[in-house]
Scaffold this motif. Structure first.
Motif, PDB file in Angstrom:
ATOM      1  N   PHE A 145      20.948 -14.081  18.227  1.00 49.76           N
ATOM      2  CA  PHE A 145      21.623 -14.884  19.243  1.00 49.76           C
ATOM      3  C   PHE A 145      22.887 -14.220  19.759  1.00 49.76           C
ATOM      4  O   PHE A 145      23.217 -14.335  20.933  1.00 49.76           O
ATOM      5  CB  PHE A 145      21.901 -16.292  18.717  1.00 49.76           C
ATOM      6  CG  PHE A 145      20.795 -17.222  19.037  1.00 49.76           C
ATOM      7  CD1 PHE A 145      20.797 -17.929  20.234  1.00 49.76           C
ATOM      8  CD2 PHE A 145      19.726 -17.357  18.176  1.00 49.76           C
ATOM      9  CE1 PHE A 145      19.754 -18.773  20.548  1.00 49.76           C
ATOM     10  CE2 PHE A 145      18.670 -18.198  18.495  1.00 49.76           C
ATOM     11  CZ  PHE A 145      18.680 -18.904  19.681  1.00 49.76           C
ATOM     12  N   LEU A 193      21.656 -11.786  22.311  1.00 46.93           N
ATOM     13  CA  LEU A 193      21.251 -12.493  23.524  1.00 46.93           C
ATOM     14  C   LEU A 193      22.480 -12.944  24.315  1.00 46.93           C
ATOM     15  O   LEU A 193      22.531 -12.827  25.541  1.00 46.93           O
ATOM     16  CB  LEU A 193      20.393 -13.707  23.165  1.00 46.93           C
ATOM     17  CG  LEU A 193      18.963 -13.407  22.717  1.00 46.93           C
ATOM     18  CD1 LEU A 193      18.264 -14.678  22.254  1.00 46.93           C
ATOM     19  CD2 LEU A 193      18.175 -12.764  23.863  1.00 46.93           C
ATOM     20  N   ALA A 200      23.395 -11.789  28.077  1.00 48.68           N
ATOM     21  CA  ALA A 200      23.583 -12.777  29.143  1.00 48.68           C
ATOM     22  C   ALA A 200      24.977 -12.640  29.761  1.00 48.68           C
ATOM     23  O   ALA A 200      25.135 -12.715  30.982  1.00 48.68           O
ATOM     24  CB  ALA A 200      23.379 -14.192  28.590  1.00 48.68           C
ATOM     25  N   PHE A 245      23.442 -20.127  24.796  1.00 45.78           N
ATOM     26  CA  PHE A 245      23.479 -19.251  23.625  1.00 45.78           C
ATOM     27  C   PHE A 245      24.767 -19.434  22.830  1.00 45.78           C
ATOM     28  O   PHE A 245      24.763 -19.489  21.611  1.00 45.78           O
ATOM     29  CB  PHE A 245      23.329 -17.779  24.021  1.00 45.78           C
ATOM     30  CG  PHE A 245      21.959 -17.438  24.538  1.00 45.78           C
ATOM     31  CD1 PHE A 245      20.841 -18.130  24.068  1.00 45.78           C
ATOM     32  CD2 PHE A 245      21.775 -16.442  25.490  1.00 45.78           C
ATOM     33  CE1 PHE A 245      19.581 -17.832  24.541  1.00 45.78           C
ATOM     34  CE2 PHE A 245      20.513 -16.140  25.964  1.00 45.78           C
ATOM     35  CZ  PHE A 245      19.412 -16.832  25.498  1.00 45.78           C
TER      36      PHE A 245
END
Lengths: 614, 588
Positions: free
Chosen positions: A60, A63, A67, A120
């Motif tokens: 995460f 991610l 992002a 996230f």
């Protein structure tokens, strides 16, 4: 939160720029909190970096990083689009529909990535908070009572709440902010330098001043925020006291006095707030002013370049956009650093608890406890005060012993020692000849029961409160309810045993609460029962009935009763007189009456009872 | 039926509140700050104006000087803009300073009012609401209002004015382009309306679960020894895992909803930029717009969408603050039902020092505790109230001290209806040592002298003379630092020790009527003897009302009353009382 992905927002900000509310508010809050905690929390030496947490949730975290980078990177393209549009138009060329479609697609992609960034970071922070809480709760649940007292409940509460909040904030906001700030500063600075390096250098010397102003003013504001927090704490204490002590305040009619106390603090807090305002209402306009200086530099210098033809009108427009995009991360970085340092401190404190050496249940003896109790040279000190001083006595199984003594003689602590809750500084306790610490907790707690002096009721049904230990059988619960004389009372409740006990058991009388405490202990069907002044709030007739009930229904039980009333324990097999932590005398009622002047004195003080009740 | 003070009966948790009701609620407080608000409002308008004139100046400079290559003009424009920027700086400062002052003072007033109200409300209010709940409600609600007032309010008003101003400028400069660029804003409004319910719901859920989580943590840690002694570590872990899990789920769901706003606003802002660029360039091509004005327009669109997003973000804070304000307002609107009633309106007079005449009392939603009770207490005598737990002894005592008023019937103190007494006078006449001793933070001395002006200025020597006079010396000396022993929030002193302090505190006031409600239940009998001696030294006119389980404590009573089943009956002799206590009916 720290949505730097939204930097487009500053596209060509010419007029004074305002700090987003979120930034200002967060800064206030965190600086204030940092000061607040540093006052009563000793610093803990760093165990491991909080960034290690990111490794644990690397999927995460990764991610989130992607992002954030994509969202913010693409955000930088927006001013470029406008600049290209203006330049294309200025050259008299027509703009293709494809250009607009690209712009639209870009905006959708930014939307998606920004939203993902938000999701996230929420997931990352909540998940980590959940895991750390679990880990911490697991650790606490395995602590001994002595350890818990040493760590203090208040501190553990802080660990589980505000410390975790600080880490959550770092994960939800700090990580993304650091990444996006770096992306934006490098990206925007590069673009500026590429457009026109001379103008870029001129502007880049002014913009970081924002960070400097921020730093200087907040350094001054720090102590003031600390004071604010102290005021809030102090008048919250006054509010709490006036609520908990509402009855006594009314009895004394001291509402006015309380109000004066409160009002003094309230006024001081307001004046402090006005002090903060003096500085604070300068810093925001000042930052605005700096950005305006940059704007003027661009207008005057950039305008010249456009007139000279060394710069296009589109680039001139874009220049302004990027400058204002740049200001934001400088402010953000300043305060993210405070989030990080605070989160690191919190993380250290939590780690310090989690990394405590395991206090394993070293006990292996699992034989049933018969009830022979021996206390040898027990000494217990709290700070400098000796609570128990070389206490020795022996109790035979299936007998009844009373511990009598004045207020603060150490009786309650002695029971906690017998229960294995408090560890002695020296000396030992033995059950059936085995040291207490050799027993497995499971065995000890299912054979020895303590009726606490203060009523502790949990927010669940009466039945669950009574059959609290998992080792309790249904028949034993019923028997305990009968013996504790709770049967009639429970019958008056509409929902009977399933009635839920409210907070602090306010709906129950003191006597009812104490009888529930007794039933909870008896439901274990224990071999040894320790009673801590349990009849203090039960009336005489109920007390007599209950004691008789216990003797009849639990004929083999070993009773150790701390009490004030000699009369109810006269017939006990042994009476131990405890004063100032020392055993002054022990023996039967008759022996003590003849040998112990202190005991005789207590009898004397209670004599009136006898004359009336015989 | 008595007034219900339970806040549950008053509070509806409506998630959405309108602007109108918000301002209606704030009005009484804000009206005092009229002058400041007007000044701040002027500054807000001025600031918005200068901020909005800036971009127009830029566009004008581009069209008038830069494109025609007039550098002199650019410099002049720069000077003019500098002036505008300085004006913006000043107006911004004034706005923040004045409005911040208004907020601080209003907050001060609110806190003061609330606290005064808490002192004014009867005990029933505190008994009908959980103490923990009440404390967190009062503290966190004032904090929420505080947050909004000291931070959000300025920002919110600023944003509203800026959005309005930018909207007006956009439409005024070029209504076609202006209208077109505002279309995405329409979408935002619709979007916000559509998701509002969902967002409100998940956020409320998340708040509830986090409240449950901290409640669970508090309860377990406070009761850890019981959990240990009954070997229920698993209970803690299980309950904790459950609330922790629920909290995680709810918090994440709320996050998924909340995180939607920022990107959406941003997206619409970008769409608006596309519209401005596309439609603007078309208008320039058709000669309806100058290129400099297009640049200004780009700024205005930002000026419009930026604060709009902030407004939305602040809207949540505003909602929270309003809900908190609402809850505070409910407390502020409660009135005491134990107010002083003028003596003229009460025609009956009573006998003895204290008389209960046909007194009935019941707690809201509970059974009747006392039913048409009659008795008279004479001056200078000692009365004992005995009876089973839950029989109504404490209730009777509370009615004597007028912590409650009877549901029906009258209580007379010194012949006068107790309701006609000024609280100050009543408090002087009646002393009440409560079952659960409550001590204020500070030292023992602070507690003993609590509210006693006569002793407040005494020197240590004078004080110790007073302690001697009352016979407190040996009691005080048992505390480590004597009178200066600090009182920890809890745990430092044993229950018995706290009872001793509460005892001294009540006796020091020399009340005419002293109620001891199980006041010595946890004190050993030797110390209790000392307390008895102290009581004996009180002036002969002092009337004592003793509630106790230990019969020796009531042995010296002149009269014994048996309290049970709604009745307060004279027991006559001690033997009879014992008989009743042993064989009488239990509370049912």
């Amino acid at each position: 939160m720290g949505d730097l992905a939204g930097v487009w927002r500053n596209v060509i900000h010419w007029a004074p720029v305002d700090l987003p509310f979120q930034v200002r508010f967060s800064v206030l809050l965190y600086i204030a909190q940092e000061f607040r905690y540093s006052t009563y929390m000793p610093p803990v030496k760093p165990q491991s970096s909080m960034f290690g947490l990111l490794k644990r949730y690397y999927v995460f975290a990764l991610l989130l990083a992607i992002a954030t980078i994509v969202g913010n990177g693409l955000g930088l393209a927006v001013p470029k689009f406008i600049s290209v549009g203006i330049d294309t138009f200025s050259k008299g060329e027509s703009i293709a529909t494809l250009f607009y479609i690209q712009f639209l697609i870009l905006s959708v992609v930014i939307f998606v990535f920004t939203y993902f960034q938000g999701v996230f970071q929420t997931y990352l922070s909540e998940k980590a908070a959940y895991d750390i809480r679990e880990e911490l709760a697991d650790k606490i649940s395995r602590m001994t009572f002595a350890r818990l007292e040493q760590e203090t409940p208040a501190k553990l509460l802080t660990n589980l709440t505000s410390d975790i909040d600080a880490i959550k904030l770092f994960l939800s906001m700090g990580v993304a902010t650091v990444i996006s700030s770096v992306v934006v500063i490098i990206g925007a600075a590069t673009l500026l330098l590429r457009i026109d390096w001379k103008l870029a250098l001129a502007v880049l010397t002014v913009v970081p001043l924002v960070g400097v102003i921020f730093f200087v003013v907040f350094k001054k504001l720090g102590p003031l925020f600390k004071k604010t927090q102290e005021f809030i704490d102090s008048f919250n204490t006054i509010i709490s006291e006036s609520i908990i002590g509402s009855a006594i305040v009314r009895v004394f009619n001291s509402g006015k006095l309380e109000h004066v106390k409160f009002s003094t603090k309230n006024t001081a807090a307001r004046n402090n707030g006005l002090e903060i305002l003096k500085l604070f209402s300068l810093v925001i306009p000042a930052i605005g002013a700096i950005s305006n200086v940059a704007a003027l530099i661009i207008l005057v210098l950039g305008g010249k370049y456009v007139i000279n033809g060394t710069m296009s009108l589109g680039d001139f427009t874009a220049f302004n956009s990027y400058v204002f995009i740049l200001i934001f991360p400088f402010i953000m970085l300043g305060f993210v650093s405070s989030i990080i340092s605070r989160a690191q401190t919190s993380y250290n404190r939590i780690r310090a608890i989690i990394d405590l050496p395991e206090e394993a249940d070293s006990g292996t003896v699992a034989t049933e406890i018969q009830g022979d109790i021996e206390v040898r040279n027990a000494t217990l000190t709290y700070g400098e005060k000796k609570v128990l001083d070389d206490v020795s006595f022996a109790i035979k199984a299936h007998t009844k012993t009373a511990i009598i003594g004045p207020t603060a003689a150490g009786k309650t602590q002695l029971l906690q020692v017998l229960m294995g809750l408090t560890a002695l500084n020296s000396g030992e306790v033995r059950y059936d000849g085995h040291p207490l610490k050799d027993y497995s907790k499971q065995t000890l707690y299912s054979h020895v029961a303590l009726v606490f002096q203060d009523s502790v009721l949990f927010n669940m049904s009466l039945k669950e409160n009574i059959a609290f230990s998992s080792a309790v059988a249904e028949e034993h619960t019923q028997k305990a309810i009968e013996v504790a004389e709770l049967h009639d009372f429970i019958h008056t409740l509409p929902q009977g045993l399933d009635s839920v006990v409210s907070e602090r058991g306010t709906s129950l009388s003191g006597g009812q609460k104490q009888r529930i405490m007794l039933a909870r202990a008896l439901a274990l069907n224990p071999q040894v029962i320790l009673l801590d002044d349990f009849t203090a709030r039960v009336d005489e007739s109920t007390e007599k009935k209950i004691l008789a009930n216990i003797e009849k229904n639990y004929p083999d039980i070993t009773i150790v009763s701390v009490t004030q009333k000699i009369r109810s324990v006269e017939h006990f097999d042994k009476i131990i007189l405890l004063m100032e932590g020392e055993v002054v005398a022990q023996g039967t009622h008759l022996e003590l009456t003849e040998t112990s002047p202190e005991y005789a004195q207590i009898i004397e003080s209670q004599k009136s009872t006898n004359t009336y009740e015989n | 039926m008595k007034t219900s003070y339970s806040l549950k009966d008053h509070i509806d948790d409506a998630p959405q509140r309108s602007f109108k009701s918000a301002f209606a609620k704030m009005k009484p407080l804000l009206i005092q700050e009229k002058k400041g608000i007007i000044i701040a409002f002027v500054a807000v308008i001025a600031n918005a104006f200068f901020n909005l004139v800036g971009p127009l100046g830029i566009g004008y400079t581009i069209d008038t000087y830069i494109i025609p290559q007039d550098y002199q003009g650019v410099l002049i424009a720069g000077v003019v803009l500098l002036g505008i920027f300085i004006a913006a700086f000043i107006s911004n400062y004034v706005q923040m300073r004045v409005m911040g002052g208004v907020a601080q003072r209003t907050l001060w007033q609110l806190r003061n009012d609330l606290f005064a109200k808490l002192q004014d409300l009867p005990l029933a209010f505190f008994n009908q609401n959980k103490a923990g709940d009440l404390i967190s409600r009062v503290n966190s609600d004032t904090e929420k209002v505080n947050e909004f007032f000291s931070q959000g309010l300025m920002r919110f008003v600023g944003s509203v004015v800026m959005v309005g101003g930018a909207g007006i400028f956009i439409v005024a400069i070029n209504w076609k382009l202006g209208a077109a660029s505002l279309i995405p804003a329409l979408f935002i409004v619709i979007f916000t309306q559509v998701v509002a319910r969902w967002v409100g719901r998940v956020n409320k859920k998340s708040l509830t679960t986090s409240g449950l989580l901290s409640g669970e943590i508090q309860e377990t840690i406070a009761n850890f020894k019981v959990i240990l002694a009954f070997n229920r570590r698993d209970y803690f872990k299980k309950r904790f895992a459950e609330v922790n899990g629920n909290n995680f789920k709810a918090a994440f769901r709320a996050g998924v909803a909340n995180e939607l706003f920022t990107p959406t606003f941003e997206w619409m802002g970008n769409i608006a930029l596309v519209i401005v660029l596309g439609f603007g360039l078309y208008l320039i091509a058709s000669g309806q717009l100058a290129i400099g004005i297009l640049v200004s327009f780009v700024i205005y669109v930002t000026r419009f969408y930026d604060p709009l997003r902030e407004m939305a973000r602040l809207w949540a804070t505003l909602q929270t603050a309003l809900a908190a304000w609402d809850r505070i307002g409910i407390i502020l609107h409660l009135t005491s039902d134990v107010a002083v009633i003028p003596a003229e309106t009460l025609k009956h007079t009573g006998k003895g020092l204290l008389e209960f005449r046909q007194v009935s009392f019941g707690y809201p939603e509970g059974r009747e505790v006392l039913h048409k009770v009659n008795f008279v207490f004479e001056k200078g005598k000692t009365y004992a109230l005995v009876g089973p737990t839950g029989g109504g002894k404490t209730t009777t005592a509370s009615l004597i001290a007028r912590l409650y008023d009877p549901t029906s019937g009258e209580v007379f103190l010194d012949g006068k209806d107790i309701r006609s007494y000024d609280p100050k006078e009543r408090a002087q006449k009646i002393g009440f040592i409560l079952q659960e001793p409550f001590l204020f933070s500070g030292t023992i001395k602070d507690n003993l002298l609590y509210g006693l002006d006569a002793y407040a200025t005494m020197t240590d020597a004078e004080l110790s003379a007073v302690m001697e006079k009352f016979g407190f010396t040996s009691l005080v000396s048992r505390f480590e630092k004597g009178l200066d022993t600090p009182i920890g929030s809890s745990g430092m002193l044993s229950l018995g020790e706290r009872q001793i302090i509460a005892f001294m505190r009540a006796v020091l006031r020399e009340p005419e009527l002293l109620i001891l409600d199980e006041a010595t239940a946890n004190i050993d009998t030797i110390t209790e003897k000392i307390l008895d001696e102290i009581l004996a030294k009180l002036p002969p006119t002092t009337t004592r009302v003793i509630i106790a389980h230990r019969l020796n404590t009531i042995a010296n009573a002149d009269d014994i009353f048996f309290v049970n089943g709604g009745e307060v009956k004279e027991a006559g002799s001690m033997e009879h009382a014992v008989e009743m206590l042993l064989h009488g009916k239990r509370a049912s």
